[in-house]
Design a protein around this motif. Structure first.
Motif, short mmCIF file in Angstrom:
data_model
loop_
_atom_site.label_atom_id
_atom_site.label_comp_id
_atom_site.label_asym_id
_atom_site.label_seq_id
_atom_site.Cartn_x
_atom_site.Cartn_y
_atom_site.Cartn_z
N VAL A 271 -4.56 -4.39 -4.90
CA VAL A 271 -3.84 -4.48 -3.92
C VAL A 271 -2.50 -5.33 -3.83
N GLU B 178 -4.29 -3.41 3.24
CA GLU B 178 -3.63 -4.48 3.94
C GLU B 178 -3.48 -4.19 5.50
N ARG C 247 -3.31 1.42 3.59
CA ARG C 247 -3.55 0.56 2.67
C ARG C 247 -4.56 -0.53 3.16
N GLU D 189 -5.08 -11.49 0.24
CA GLU D 189 -5.46 -12.44 1.15
C GLU D 189 -5.20 -11.44 2.47
N LYS D 190 -4.35 -10.83 2.63
CA LYS D 190 -4.42 -9.97 3.99
C LYS D 190 -5.31 -8.75 3.85
N ALA D 191 -5.69 -8.25 2.55
CA ALA D 191 -6.63 -7.33 2.58
C ALA D 191 -8.03 -7.86 2.94
N ASP E 104 -1.37 -7.48 -1.38
CA ASP E 104 -1.80 -8.76 -0.87
C ASP E 104 -3.21 -8.84 -0.69
N GLU F 125 -8.26 -8.07 6.71
CA GLU F 125 -8.72 -6.95 7.30
C GLU F 125 -10.22 -6.16 7.08
#
Length: 208
Positions: free
Chosen positions: A116, A95, A93, A120-122, A118, A125
């Motif tokens: 998605v 994230e 994914r 922010e996390k994506a 999350d 990445e």
């Protein structure tokens, strides 16, 4: 649930046809700008679905696709073959992108960061896997201004969209998230004649 993913993959090409017609010229110009400035050899797309954006890529690029819905994969393979693009399907994914740091020149995400889990996390990445000087190309529907009738409608409609739209959040403030992660963002806000998801933003975010 798999039945929802299967249903979404079946319906999405029909549901998105009108949207694609409305944004095709804007997308073409955006891709041309990105290709001219970045000159990518390796392109990662997050959530390509049936492969609509392959029409905007030149033959010869190494095309990496991170698509968590397996029911899109057969159509994506067919489209890549038809376009003469070398396709690599990646597991996982947004994230947790299974690529090394600074390993791609261009990341593409259109109508994907609404869903998605999350964002922010994506975006962290996306930033991680881009090489310095690389770009993130985005086109997303976004939240209407706070307090407007449309924003209230988006808030009320979000549970329905999440359930039937493979996790889609029409009330997500995506541009603020992108600007928080990338210091250099060139973006344009615009509106489309669509219910619920009229406000949009599109542009390029560059990794310094």
């Amino acid at each position: 649930m798999l039945w929802r993913k299967r249903l979404f993959a079946h319906l999405y090409p029909r549901l998105s046809a009108r949207h694609e017609a409305l944004v095709a010229e804007r997308k073409r110009a955006l891709f041309q700008e990105a290709l001219g400035r970045v000159r990518p050899e390796r392109v990662l797309e997050i959530g390509p679905g049936p492969g609509t954006n392959l029409a905007y890529l030149p033959p010869g690029v190494a095309y990496l696709a991170l698509e968590p819905n397996p029911f899109f994969h057969p159509r994506l393979r067919e489209e890549a073959k038809r376009r003469g693009l070398a396709l690599t399907l990646l597991p996982g994914r947004a994230e947790a992108i299974p690529l090394p740091e600074e390993s791609v020149d261009l990341v593409v995400g259109t109508l994907v960061f609404c869903s998605v889990a999350d964002p922010e996390k994506a975006l962290e990445e996306v930033h991680r896997v881009l090489r310095p000087g690389g770009a993130y190309l985005f086109l997303e529907h976004v939240a209407a201004p706070k307090g407007t009738p449309l924003r209230l409608f988006q808030e009320a409609a979000t549970p329905f969209f999440v359930f039937f739209g493979d996790g889609c959040h029409p009330n997500r403030k995506t541009i603020a998230l992108i600007q928080a992660r990338f210091p250099r963002v060139e973006a344009e806000a615009f509106s489309l004649p669509l219910p619920v998801v009229a406000p949009h933003v599109a542009g390029l975010a560059f990794k310094e």
